[in-house]
Design an enzyme around this catalytic site. Sequence first.
Site, PDB file in Angstrom:
ATOM      1  CD  GLU A 213      11.210 -79.232 -11.778  1.00 32.65           C
ATOM      2  OE1 GLU A 213      11.140 -78.821 -10.318  1.00 32.65           O
ATOM      3  OE2 GLU A 213      11.670 -80.095 -12.296  1.00 32.65           O
ATOM      4  CG  ASP A 358       8.191 -88.992 -11.326  1.00 34.64           C
ATOM      5  OD1 ASP A 358       7.480 -88.645 -12.099  1.00 34.64           O
ATOM      6  OD2 ASP A 358       9.291 -88.812 -10.886  1.00 34.64           O
ATOM      7  CD  GLU A 462      18.601 -88.744 -13.562  1.00 35.76           C
ATOM      8  OE1 GLU A 462      17.449 -88.215 -13.543  1.00 35.76           O
ATOM      9  OE2 GLU A 462      19.074 -88.940 -12.405  1.00 35.76           O
ATOM     10  CD  GLU A 481      13.346 -88.784  -6.467  1.00 36.65           C
ATOM     11  OE1 GLU A 481      12.641 -87.729  -7.040  1.00 36.65           O
ATOM     12  OE2 GLU A 481      14.522 -88.677  -6.574  1.00 36.65           O
ATOM     13  CB  THR A 567       5.705 -84.730  -5.964  1.00 43.57           C
ATOM     14  OG1 THR A 567       6.860 -85.935  -6.474  1.00 43.57           O
ATOM     15  CG2 THR A 567       5.873 -83.325  -6.491  1.00 43.57           C
TER      16      THR A 567
END
Length: 638
Positions: A213, A358, A462, A481, A567
């Site tokens: 993160e 991902d 989710e 996304e 990303t």
Amino acid sequence: MQWRSLLVGLVVLRLSLSCLLWLAFGLGPGVSFGFNFPLSFNLHKLDLLFREEKTVESKGKTWSQQIQGKRHEETGSVCSPVGPPPAAPRSYLGLFQGKQDEYVRRYSSFPHSLKAKMKNMARDMFYFGYDNYMKYAFPKDELNPIDCEGRGPDVLNPSNININDVLGNYSLTLIDTLDTLLVLGNVSEFQKAVKLVIDTVSFDKDSTVQVFEANIRILGSLISAHILLTDPKHPFGEVGFEDYDNELLHLAHDLAVRLLPAFENTNTGIPYPRVNLKTGVPPDSINETCTAGAGSLLVEFGILSRLIGDSTFEWVARRAVRALWKLRSNETGLLGNVVNIQTGQWVGKQSGLGAGMDSFYEYLLKSYILFGEKEDYRMFQSAYESIQNHLRRGRESCNEGEGDPPLYVNVNMFNGEIMNTWIDSLQAFFPGLQVLNGDVDNAICLHAFYYAIWKRFGALPERYNWQLQAPDVLFYPLRPELVESTYLLYQATKNPFYLHVGMDILQSLEKNAKVRCGYATLHHVVDKSKEDRMESFFLSETCKYLYLLFDEDNPLHRSDNKYIFTTEGHVVPIDRRFRERQWSDLGPCEDGALSETGHSKWHHNNTSNCNRIPEERRYALPLKSVYMRQIDNMVGLF
């Protein structure tokens, strides 16, 4: 007595109709003529009705019934047929052909005036969140949009990793949104924000954060803003200021140095998941990490190495990717989602495209695009082949043929067997990655499935159970996304359908998530209850992609400007200088990292490129109406 005969006749007629429906469609007691229960068709009985003599394979054309096994078995006769040849089999897709025109009418055009209106709405959405963050929350990390307060790390509960993995007491939201200000054309506010970061942000904090993160949200944004400040092409105009002395780059370097201890003292080279920015890896740190968390550092670390001429950062990130790659299954070529960094054993054996996996795939391709290292592309090609062979279910072609629409499921990494029947919202990024890979056809179909879920709930749960047609995990934290994939598909096809998707998303967010001081996480996608949190990626990504979708004239869309998004949605130019390095090697290659794989070859029908999309489909619907209606039915829209 006449009325009695009439009544008896009506009863007999009703019973006869019910029997016919039961025999033909298997509707029986599932039929409801009230207002609260939708008419539900049973595709098992439809297959029997139309007598489709087709074999159902474990990786074949259907995924909606696979958990229950084969739908039916047909027994062939040993006798020669007598009489005329049988009629051609009828397809159950005929069920969805009734109202094709409604899709054409709704999605086939998008007026210029409406596009301008949506662009302004996306801009207003960003500033409503950003201005309130600056007013009520800065210098804290996030805005609580319901209470109009700032939020920092949960110091009273260090185990609250949902908060503490992300919030490091370093003005997260301000840093994460720097390049979004430029995308919206606000040079003066961008310069003001950069100066605030330079004057107020320090990473010398007693904060334990997740390496992944901190890398994508903070390090990536600092690098992106520095590059845009110093870009000699000035794509956003003259954005630099006189006394800028590479301070953002120095901050990025300082943060990266503080993240380096995560790569020390691991037997595999795969990093620890968390570090304390002052003291390094906590003594009670766990030895398990997810594949995406450990394998999605290469873009930011690689750019930093090439900007400052120090190979250390790219080398440790690339070593982690190679270590993970070496652990893939020999049988399927797949990776799991959780690994022990000391033993190299897979703790989580699920292989999918969502949480935990991902961005690992995403960064293999984006690293190649940025750096031109052939190793990255070979790994991506091999991974994509394994995904297509083992995760993809449904018919071979998105826009042709029989069977269920393509879907990517969660499987066991060692044998490819389905492990569960849910997909998660993070997987909605994958159509965008398929666009970058040229597989637009598959991207169109997968995107349509996620959009259908959005239409049903006004958000993406989710987790969504595709067998039960219901959410498994009900919250929606304003993730980007689906918007990202919508934007990239529009750039690839220029089809107005995707402008309608963006408008639906914008209007849903305005209706369901807007609160007094910003936009709040949806706690429950059905009843639309909320949580008092606005994550930084809402401004950094969700609002950015929505704005770019409707801003045809944005500098990022000029033909002479080529950019890629990290990303976290940070803008990075595709620049020749990132393909040059001042060192001769990136470190020793582990055995197998560069070798060609021996797994099964590509299936031609499962792959595509932009040239395979017929020209006329750039102006019609991207997906035939019959398939759109089929997908809508499969998520319970009618």
